[in-house]
Design a protein around this motif. Structure first.
Motif, PDB file in Angstrom:
ATOM      1  N   ALA A 169     -14.875 -18.533 -47.001  1.00  0.00           N
ATOM      2  CA  ALA A 169     -15.824 -17.442 -47.645  1.00  0.00           C
ATOM      3  C   ALA A 169     -16.521 -16.787 -47.294  1.00  0.00           C
ATOM      4  O   ALA A 169     -16.928 -16.335 -46.418  1.00  0.00           O
ATOM      5  CB  ALA A 169     -16.088 -18.296 -49.118  1.00  0.00           C
ATOM      6  N   GLU A 170     -15.896 -15.174 -47.942  1.00  0.00           N
ATOM      7  CA  GLU A 170     -16.487 -13.806 -47.861  1.00  0.00           C
ATOM      8  C   GLU A 170     -17.652 -13.727 -49.308  1.00  0.00           C
ATOM      9  O   GLU A 170     -17.487 -13.828 -49.989  1.00  0.00           O
ATOM     10  CB  GLU A 170     -15.701 -12.985 -47.830  1.00  0.00           C
ATOM     11  CG  GLU A 170     -15.297 -12.684 -46.911  1.00  0.00           C
ATOM     12  CD  GLU A 170     -15.483 -12.590 -45.165  1.00  0.00           C
ATOM     13  OE1 GLU A 170     -16.258 -11.807 -44.653  1.00  0.00           O
ATOM     14  OE2 GLU A 170     -15.060 -13.584 -44.522  1.00  0.00           O
ATOM     15  N   VAL A 171     -19.483 -13.733 -48.138  1.00  0.00           N
ATOM     16  CA  VAL A 171     -20.222 -14.203 -49.526  1.00  0.00           C
ATOM     17  C   VAL A 171     -21.622 -12.845 -49.090  1.00  0.00           C
ATOM     18  O   VAL A 171     -22.108 -12.333 -48.119  1.00  0.00           O
ATOM     19  CB  VAL A 171     -20.779 -15.638 -49.326  1.00  0.00           C
ATOM     20  CG1 VAL A 171     -22.079 -16.002 -50.698  1.00  0.00           C
ATOM     21  CG2 VAL A 171     -20.062 -16.479 -49.463  1.00  0.00           C
ATOM     22  N   GLN A 172     -21.363 -12.226 -50.733  1.00  0.00           N
ATOM     23  CA  GLN A 172     -22.438 -11.361 -50.116  1.00  0.00           C
ATOM     24  C   GLN A 172     -23.914 -11.584 -50.045  1.00  0.00           C
ATOM     25  O   GLN A 172     -23.742 -12.215 -51.922  1.00  0.00           O
ATOM     26  CB  GLN A 172     -22.119 -10.214 -51.239  1.00  0.00           C
ATOM     27  CG  GLN A 172     -22.992  -9.027 -50.504  1.00  0.00           C
ATOM     28  CD  GLN A 172     -22.300  -7.689 -51.543  1.00  0.00           C
ATOM     29  OE1 GLN A 172     -21.356  -8.074 -52.664  1.00  0.00           O
ATOM     30  NE2 GLN A 172     -23.067  -7.009 -51.449  1.00  0.00           N
ATOM     31  N   GLY A 173     -25.638 -10.978 -50.269  1.00  0.00           N
ATOM     32  CA  GLY A 173     -26.002 -11.498 -50.774  1.00  0.00           C
ATOM     33  C   GLY A 173     -26.798 -12.962 -50.317  1.00  0.00           C
ATOM     34  O   GLY A 173     -27.784 -13.423 -50.926  1.00  0.00           O
ATOM     35  N   ILE A 174     -26.217 -13.818 -48.941  1.00  0.00           N
ATOM     36  CA  ILE A 174     -26.874 -15.091 -49.012  1.00  0.00           C
ATOM     37  C   ILE A 174     -28.841 -14.333 -48.094  1.00  0.00           C
ATOM     38  O   ILE A 174     -29.141 -15.147 -48.676  1.00  0.00           O
ATOM     39  CB  ILE A 174     -26.444 -15.832 -47.861  1.00  0.00           C
ATOM     40  CG1 ILE A 174     -24.715 -16.034 -48.552  1.00  0.00           C
ATOM     41  CG2 ILE A 174     -27.071 -17.011 -47.372  1.00  0.00           C
ATOM     42  CD1 ILE A 174     -24.213 -16.628 -47.311  1.00  0.00           C
ATOM     43  N   GLU A 177     -33.327 -10.823 -48.033  1.00  0.00           N
ATOM     44  CA  GLU A 177     -33.667  -9.439 -47.502  1.00  0.00           C
ATOM     45  C   GLU A 177     -32.591  -8.195 -47.041  1.00  0.00           C
ATOM     46  O   GLU A 177     -32.737  -6.953 -47.053  1.00  0.00           O
ATOM     47  CB  GLU A 177     -34.238  -9.559 -46.358  1.00  0.00           C
ATOM     48  CG  GLU A 177     -35.926 -10.502 -46.666  1.00  0.00           C
ATOM     49  CD  GLU A 177     -36.393 -10.971 -45.160  1.00  0.00           C
ATOM     50  OE1 GLU A 177     -36.477 -10.710 -44.214  1.00  0.00           O
ATOM     51  OE2 GLU A 177     -37.106 -11.599 -45.768  1.00  0.00           O
ATOM     52  N   PHE A 178     -31.436  -8.861 -47.262  1.00  0.00           N
ATOM     53  CA  PHE A 178     -29.934  -8.118 -46.506  1.00  0.00           C
ATOM     54  C   PHE A 178     -29.290  -8.183 -48.013  1.00  0.00           C
ATOM     55  O   PHE A 178     -28.171  -9.237 -47.377  1.00  0.00           O
ATOM     56  CB  PHE A 178     -29.812  -8.695 -45.470  1.00  0.00           C
ATOM     57  CG  PHE A 178     -30.519  -7.986 -44.136  1.00  0.00           C
ATOM     58  CD1 PHE A 178     -31.043  -6.807 -43.552  1.00  0.00           C
ATOM     59  CD2 PHE A 178     -30.922  -9.141 -43.877  1.00  0.00           C
ATOM     60  CE1 PHE A 178     -32.305  -6.694 -42.486  1.00  0.00           C
ATOM     61  CE2 PHE A 178     -32.414  -9.380 -42.472  1.00  0.00           C
ATOM     62  CZ  PHE A 178     -32.548  -7.652 -42.149  1.00  0.00           C
ATOM     63  N   PRO A 179     -29.465  -7.466 -48.934  1.00  0.00           N
ATOM     64  CA  PRO A 179     -28.182  -8.514 -50.467  1.00  0.00           C
ATOM     65  C   PRO A 179     -27.257  -7.736 -50.121  1.00  0.00           C
ATOM     66  O   PRO A 179     -26.248  -8.012 -50.481  1.00  0.00           O
ATOM     67  CB  PRO A 179     -28.972  -7.401 -51.755  1.00  0.00           C
ATOM     68  CG  PRO A 179     -30.155  -6.457 -51.154  1.00  0.00           C
ATOM     69  CD  PRO A 179     -30.501  -6.662 -49.244  1.00  0.00           C
ATOM     70  N   LEU A 180     -26.602  -6.543 -48.988  1.00  0.00           N
ATOM     71  CA  LEU A 180     -25.454  -6.318 -48.849  1.00  0.00           C
ATOM     72  C   LEU A 180     -24.370  -6.086 -47.760  1.00  0.00           C
ATOM     73  O   LEU A 180     -23.489  -6.473 -47.899  1.00  0.00           O
ATOM     74  CB  LEU A 180     -25.259  -4.456 -48.892  1.00  0.00           C
ATOM     75  CG  LEU A 180     -26.374  -3.727 -50.289  1.00  0.00           C
ATOM     76  CD1 LEU A 180     -26.197  -2.308 -49.600  1.00  0.00           C
ATOM     77  CD2 LEU A 180     -25.433  -4.513 -51.298  1.00  0.00           C
ATOM     78  N   ARG A 181     -24.979  -7.443 -47.180  1.00  0.00           N
ATOM     79  CA  ARG A 181     -24.802  -8.163 -46.139  1.00  0.00           C
ATOM     80  C   ARG A 181     -23.579  -9.058 -46.662  1.00  0.00           C
ATOM     81  O   ARG A 181     -24.369 -10.232 -46.998  1.00  0.00           O
ATOM     82  CB  ARG A 181     -26.040  -8.402 -45.069  1.00  0.00           C
ATOM     83  CG  ARG A 181     -25.200  -9.891 -43.567  1.00  0.00           C
ATOM     84  CD  ARG A 181     -26.199 -10.237 -42.840  1.00  0.00           C
ATOM     85  NE  ARG A 181     -26.724  -9.060 -42.243  1.00  0.00           N
ATOM     86  CZ  ARG A 181     -27.806  -9.041 -41.687  1.00  0.00           C
ATOM     87  NH1 ARG A 181     -28.639 -10.310 -41.196  1.00  0.00           N
ATOM     88  NH2 ARG A 181     -29.283  -8.481 -41.524  1.00  0.00           N
ATOM     89  N   VAL A 182     -22.602  -9.195 -45.929  1.00  0.00           N
ATOM     90  CA  VAL A 182     -21.240 -10.305 -46.222  1.00  0.00           C
ATOM     91  C   VAL A 182     -21.670 -11.306 -45.476  1.00  0.00           C
ATOM     92  O   VAL A 182     -21.145 -10.602 -43.685  1.00  0.00           O
ATOM     93  CB  VAL A 182     -20.040  -9.569 -46.181  1.00  0.00           C
ATOM     94  CG1 VAL A 182     -18.733 -10.235 -46.450  1.00  0.00           C
ATOM     95  CG2 VAL A 182     -20.289  -8.633 -47.769  1.00  0.00           C
ATOM     96  N   THR A 195     -25.683 -19.674 -52.223  1.00  0.00           N
ATOM     97  CA  THR A 195     -26.770 -18.692 -53.124  1.00  0.00           C
ATOM     98  C   THR A 195     -26.062 -16.949 -53.471  1.00  0.00           C
ATOM     99  O   THR A 195     -26.730 -16.400 -54.594  1.00  0.00           O
ATOM    100  CB  THR A 195     -27.744 -19.003 -53.383  1.00  0.00           C
ATOM    101  OG1 THR A 195     -27.871 -18.266 -52.086  1.00  0.00           O
ATOM    102  CG2 THR A 195     -28.487 -20.455 -53.376  1.00  0.00           C
ATOM    103  N   GLY A 196     -24.833 -16.783 -52.812  1.00  0.00           N
ATOM    104  CA  GLY A 196     -25.153 -15.930 -52.687  1.00  0.00           C
ATOM    105  C   GLY A 196     -23.066 -14.990 -53.096  1.00  0.00           C
ATOM    106  O   GLY A 196     -22.588 -16.184 -54.664  1.00  0.00           O
ATOM    107  N   ARG A 197     -22.903 -14.324 -53.635  1.00  0.00           N
ATOM    108  CA  ARG A 197     -22.073 -13.741 -54.572  1.00  0.00           C
ATOM    109  C   ARG A 197     -20.902 -14.012 -53.207  1.00  0.00           C
ATOM    110  O   ARG A 197     -20.264 -13.496 -52.834  1.00  0.00           O
ATOM    111  CB  ARG A 197     -21.995 -11.752 -55.213  1.00  0.00           C
ATOM    112  CG  ARG A 197     -21.111 -12.049 -56.198  1.00  0.00           C
ATOM    113  CD  ARG A 197     -21.009 -10.522 -56.136  1.00  0.00           C
ATOM    114  NE  ARG A 197     -19.657  -9.947 -56.853  1.00  0.00           N
ATOM    115  CZ  ARG A 197     -20.266 -10.060 -58.489  1.00  0.00           C
ATOM    116  NH1 ARG A 197     -21.215 -10.847 -59.566  1.00  0.00           N
ATOM    117  NH2 ARG A 197     -19.203  -9.467 -59.175  1.00  0.00           N
TER     118      ARG A 197
END
Length: 347
Positions: A169-174, A177-182, A195-197
């Motif tokens: 999975a590609e998950v954003q915001g794990i 501190e870096f909510p846009l990082r995938v 815990t990410g999206r």
């Protein structure tokens, strides 16, 4: 490794076939099961709910089950014996058991999980039984068939692929501190607990061999039912097996997607009902559906958006009361059966 047997909207959907209106009567008795051929795809508790309902309205049900589980008892058996993870297959067989004494007893037996910290601790009886038959017969599909015959299952259970799979999975915001990082995470257990999206899902290997019997079942079906279930780890993986995805697009069967009652923490947290359909379309842009079946209360104030999303998939929205009384997060098998019966009878 066990081998697989080699036997081989508001109006009507895009095909113009009529379907019932959006006011399905969810508590209507299902009546005598019909002979229509129904194929249900999914895994885990979502597929369990779907099959528990479908066996009440059809005498010809085939479950096609995800085989990417890598946690718990299934993960241990997969790693130790190189077999398909048996857990979701076991749950599907248990769901197809009848309501008589034989069916209810054997359903409880195969679902029973040993306690304690010993070698058997955490293992489900049904998982061990399935793997034992795979070792004895050397054939995945025949082993599942024998377990189904023992249980008196009202239908067949097949894996979606002939080899164990991994989810990636590609998950954003794990990292908060870096909510846009995938980030990329691998494994069904890790994907389900993230815990990410989740932004997208893929399979490893990317082009696994589909179970031949599953392809044939889809080709010969009258109805195909996708969902409910964990959207990224139980529902969408079927659309990532190229042969199976092509079979779902090519089949002459009518297609239904059943939505969840609530977002799943982690996997789909914050998703609206219509977001689930948008994600589905992103992963399988050629796949259309005749009916989107949703719980009336879960749709709530998003009904208009959900109806438009259903229309973009080529179908119509059908709303019904599908949740258990007092349990808004769990499908009631009899209510879901009533909704399926009304949808099918609109063919």
């Amino acid at each position: 490794m066990s081998k697989t047997s080699q036997a081989a909207s508001s109006g009507a959907g895009a095909s113009g076939r009529g379907t019932p209106s959006g006011g399905a009567a969810s508590d209507r008795p299902a009546g005598r099961p019909a002979r229509r051929r129904v194929v249900a795809l999914g895994g885990g508790h979502g597929l369990f709910a779907s099959l528990s309902a479908l066996r009440r309205v059809s005498r010809d049900v085939t479950a096609i089950v995800t085989v990417a589980d890598d946690g718990g008892s299934s993960g241990r058996l997969r790693r130790e014996y190189g077999v398909l993870p048996p857990g979701d297959l076991r749950m599907a067989l248990a769901a197809l058991c009848g309501d008589d004494a034989w069916g209810t007893t054997w359903s409880k037996v195969v679902q029973h999980r040993f306690t304690g910290d010993g070698e058997l601790g955490g293992h489900a009886v049904g998982n061990l039984l399935i793997v034992a038959l795979w070792e004895l017969l050397g054939d995945t599909v025949q082993g599942l068939d024998w377990v189904g015959r023992l249980l008196g299952a009202h239908g067949l259970v097949l894996p979606m692929a002939s080899v164990p799979l991994e989810l990636e999975a590609e998950v954003q915001g794990i990292d908060p501190e870096f909510p846009l990082r995938v980030s990329t995470i691998r494994g069904q257990d890790a994907c389900a607990k993230t815990t990410g999206r989740v932004r997208s899902m893929s399979l490893v290997p990317a082009d696994p061999p589909a179970c031949p019997e599953a392809l044939r079942a889809v080709a010969e079906a009258d109805w195909v039912v996708l969902g409910p279930g964990s959207w990224f780890t139980s529902v969408l993986p079927h659309l990532l097996v190229p042969e199976l995805a092509s079979a779902l697009v090519a089949t002459g069967a009518r297609r239904v997607v059943t939505l969840n009652l609530a977002p799943q923490p982690g996997e789909t947290e914050g998703f609206s009902p219509h977001t689930h359909l948008e994600v589905l379309a992103d992963h399988a842009p050629q796949l259309t559906f005749d009916v989107v079946l949703a719980d009336r209360a879960a749709a709530g104030g998003t009904t208009a958006e959900l109806r438009r999303a259903a229309g973009r998939l080529g179908g119509q929205l059908v709303l019904a009361d599908l949740a258990m009384a007092g349990r808004p997060d769990r499908h009631d098998p009899r209510r879901l059966a009533g909704a399926f019966a009304q949808v099918f009878e609109g063919e």
